[in-house]
Design a protein around this motif. Structure first.
Motif, short mmCIF file in Angstrom:
data_model
loop_
_atom_site.label_atom_id
_atom_site.label_comp_id
_atom_site.label_asym_id
_atom_site.label_seq_id
_atom_site.Cartn_x
_atom_site.Cartn_y
_atom_site.Cartn_z
N ALA A 1 -8.01 -0.77 11.27
CA ALA A 1 -7.99 0.61 10.76
C ALA A 1 -7.01 1.46 11.58
N ASN A 2 -7.08 1.31 12.90
CA ASN A 2 -6.17 2.07 13.77
C ASN A 2 -4.72 1.75 13.47
N THR A 3 -4.42 0.44 13.43
CA THR A 3 -3.04 0.02 13.23
C THR A 3 -2.52 0.53 11.89
N LEU A 4 -3.33 0.38 10.88
CA LEU A 4 -2.87 0.79 9.55
C LEU A 4 -2.62 2.30 9.50
N ALA A 5 -3.52 3.08 10.09
CA ALA A 5 -3.33 4.54 10.09
C ALA A 5 -2.03 4.90 10.80
N GLU A 6 -1.77 4.23 11.92
CA GLU A 6 -0.51 4.49 12.66
C GLU A 6 0.70 4.20 11.79
N LYS A 7 0.67 3.04 11.15
CA LYS A 7 1.84 2.63 10.35
C LYS A 7 2.04 3.56 9.16
N LEU A 8 0.95 4.01 8.58
CA LEU A 8 1.09 4.93 7.43
C LEU A 8 1.72 6.23 7.90
N ASN A 9 1.27 6.71 9.05
CA ASN A 9 1.86 7.95 9.58
C ASN A 9 3.35 7.78 9.81
N LYS A 10 3.72 6.61 10.31
CA LYS A 10 5.15 6.35 10.54
C LYS A 10 5.92 6.36 9.23
N ALA A 11 5.22 6.01 8.15
CA ALA A 11 5.88 6.00 6.84
C ALA A 11 5.73 7.36 6.15
N ASP A 12 5.36 8.38 6.94
CA ASP A 12 5.24 9.75 6.42
C ASP A 12 4.09 9.94 5.44
N LEU B 1 0.84 -1.21 0.00
CA LEU B 1 0.00 0.00 0.00
C LEU B 1 0.88 1.26 0.00
N ILE B 2 1.89 1.24 0.83
CA ILE B 2 2.79 2.41 0.91
C ILE B 2 3.46 2.63 -0.45
N LYS B 3 3.86 1.55 -1.06
CA LYS B 3 4.52 1.66 -2.37
C LYS B 3 3.55 2.25 -3.42
N LEU B 4 2.33 1.75 -3.42
CA LEU B 4 1.36 2.25 -4.40
C LEU B 4 1.09 3.74 -4.20
N ILE B 5 0.93 4.12 -2.93
CA ILE B 5 0.65 5.54 -2.64
C ILE B 5 1.84 6.41 -3.06
N ASP B 6 3.04 5.94 -2.72
CA ASP B 6 4.24 6.72 -3.06
C ASP B 6 4.49 6.76 -4.57
N ASP B 7 4.47 5.59 -5.20
CA ASP B 7 4.80 5.52 -6.63
C ASP B 7 3.84 6.33 -7.49
N HIS B 8 2.55 6.26 -7.11
CA HIS B 8 1.55 6.91 -7.96
C HIS B 8 1.16 8.29 -7.46
N HIS B 9 1.80 8.73 -6.39
CA HIS B 9 1.51 10.06 -5.80
C HIS B 9 0.02 10.22 -5.53
N TRP B 10 -0.56 9.22 -4.92
CA TRP B 10 -1.98 9.32 -4.57
C TRP B 10 -2.12 10.29 -3.41
N HIS B 11 -3.05 11.25 -3.55
CA HIS B 11 -3.19 12.25 -2.49
C HIS B 11 -4.43 12.05 -1.63
#
Ligand code: AMP
Length: 443
Positions: A256-267, A234-244
């Motif tokens: 949902a909570n865990t994923l949101a936390e991890k995404l934040n950690k990945a900036d 998911l992080i790769k897709l968001i980064d590679d495709h510049h999904w906003h």
């Protein structure tokens, strides 16, 4: 057709024009004249079709032309299944009614009752409410429903799914028999017809193609991937495709909570929205997401229901839903208002049968894309899906004609698992229903 041809008064047309709308949507073109004639309505329409204005505009017209029978009592009651939908409907009423001297109030659980009591005391024309909190007010005699002239049941199917039928029946006993009733539902299931039979008088039937049933404008894609690698993908897709602006679905609140936390950690700025969040947190997350301060909103099915986010470009199924129809609801969040959208599903081996059920419902396979570095490990064996509903769900989907009957029509999440019964872990409808109820009972 233009809005100006519908016989709406200048104040309403002005507010519509300020929103930038010139032509009514199909549901509006059909519903508005019927409501203006005073007819009951049974409409199959989902969020995204413009249904809210479909009932709000003629209601504003009727209220502003007919004098109130009783002063200070609400004349219109709109019942909705969720707080988010209630808030959105009330906002629409205020927007379209901006140039009319009509008062609205919003009543839902999970927030202090005091300000609502104050608002009700000030006199209200249009009341938008979720059923549990509305009955709390009735119990405290802070609202009097005896002056209701028009009753709207919005997303009636979802209210039934969430177990609100008893609350609805109680409310029906409190409003006058003589009234105009408008029922909106994603589908006309037997249950909805049953409710409608006792309630509607010679209703005008309005059905519009659910824009998310086939959602031709939505490109759908499945990425087969191991469960452990979903987050990374998911992080790769968001980064590679510049999904906003990405709406990501998980099956559970915890997920949902865990994923949101991890995404934040990945900036990647993300927030979770689900039934355990306070109303303030949910409203803030939605506002931040709409204004693109947040890149990602991670939601459970029920939290996402009714979210009005225009032209959402990307929807990701981080986990497939247990109920195939929810897939259709989810991807209906994108490709709205003629914009094209992308729906991506990250599917691990455990979910293959869920995917098959979804493809059967769609009557077509979804394109599969293997991403180098994320190919599933063939030695991994499937495991049961954690919340233990899968086997029952699947047999439910396979048995009999019901699933097939629903296919040609708008989707209806109506399996027994959806009806508020334990045991559970983050089942979509239940989570919020339970919360709603406990919220309203313990105050
Ligand atoms: P709804 O189905 O009521 O949730 O509405 C979906 C979206 O369509 C909302 O963002 C509305 O503001 C928008 N909308 C409503 N009526 C129209 C219209 N006639 N033309 C364009 N957009 C509309």
């Amino acid at each position: 057709m233009q809005f100006t041809e519908l016989g709406l008064r200048a104040e309403i047309l002005r507010a519509i024009a300020e929103e930038g709308y010139t032509e009514p949507t199909p549901i509006q073109a059909k519903a508005i004249p019927a409501v203006l004639q005073g007819r009951d309505l049974m409409a199959a329409a989902q969020t995204g079709t413009g249904k809210t204005a479909g009932f709000t505009l003629p209601i504003l017209q009727l209220l502003s032309t007919k004098p109130a029978a009783a002063r200070g009592k609400p004349r219109v009651l709109v019942l909705t299944p969720t707080r988010e939908l209630a808030a959105q409907v009330e906002e629409s009423v205020r927007t379209y009614g901006h140039y009319l001297p009509l008062k609205t109030a919003l009543v839902f659980g999970g927030v202090g009752i005091g300000p609502q009591i104050k608002a009700l005391k000030g006199g209200v024309d249009i009341l938008v409410a979720t059923p549990g909190r509305l009955l709390d007010h009735v119990g405290q005699r802070t609202v009097d429903l005896s002056g209701i002239e028009i009753l709207v049941l919005d997303e009636a199917d979802r209210m039934l799914d969430m177990g609100f039928i008893h609350d609805i029946r109680k409310v029906l006993a409190l409003v006058p028999k003589q009234k105009q009733t408008l029922l909106f539902s994603a589908t006309f299931s037997d249950e909805i017809r049953g409710l409608a039979n006792g309630l509607l008088r010679d209703p005008q039937l309005v059905e519009v193609a659910p824009r998310n049933a086939t959602a031709d404008l939505v490109s759908q894609r499945v990425y087969p991937v191991d469960k452990a690698k979903k987050r990374e993908l998911l992080i790769k897709l968001i980064d590679d495709h510049h999904w906003h602006q990405v709406l990501v679905f998980t099956r559970t609140k915890h997920g949902a909570n865990t994923l949101a936390e991890k995404l934040n950690k990945a900036d990647i700025s993300a927030a979770a929205i689900h039934g355990n969040k306070s109303q303030g947190a949910r409203t803030r997350a939605l506002a931040d997401f709409k204004s693109m301060k947040l890149n990602v909103l991670v939601a459970t099915d029920i939290a996402a229901r009714g979210l009005d986010i225009d032209q959402l470009p990307h929807v990701v199924n981080f986990e497939l839903p247990n109920v195939p129809e929810d897939y259709v609801h989810r991807i209906g969040r994108t490709g709205r208002a003629g914009a094209s959208g992308h729906a991506v599903s990250l599917v691990c081996i455990d979910e293959h049968s869920l995917l098959r059920d979804i493809e059967r419902l769609l009557k077509k396979p979804i394109e599969k894309v293997l991403l180098p570095g994320f190919e599933p490990d063939p030695s991994i064996r499937p495991e049961p899906i954690e919340n233990g509903k899968r086997s029952g769900q699947r047999s439910g989907q396979r048995s009999g004609k019901q699933g097939g009957q629903r296919q040609g029509n708008a989707p209806k999440p109506s399996t027994p698992q959806r009806q508020g019964k334990p045991p559970q872990r983050g089942g979509p409808a239940r989570g919020n229903a339970a919360q709603h109820h406990s919220g309203s009972r313990h105050r």
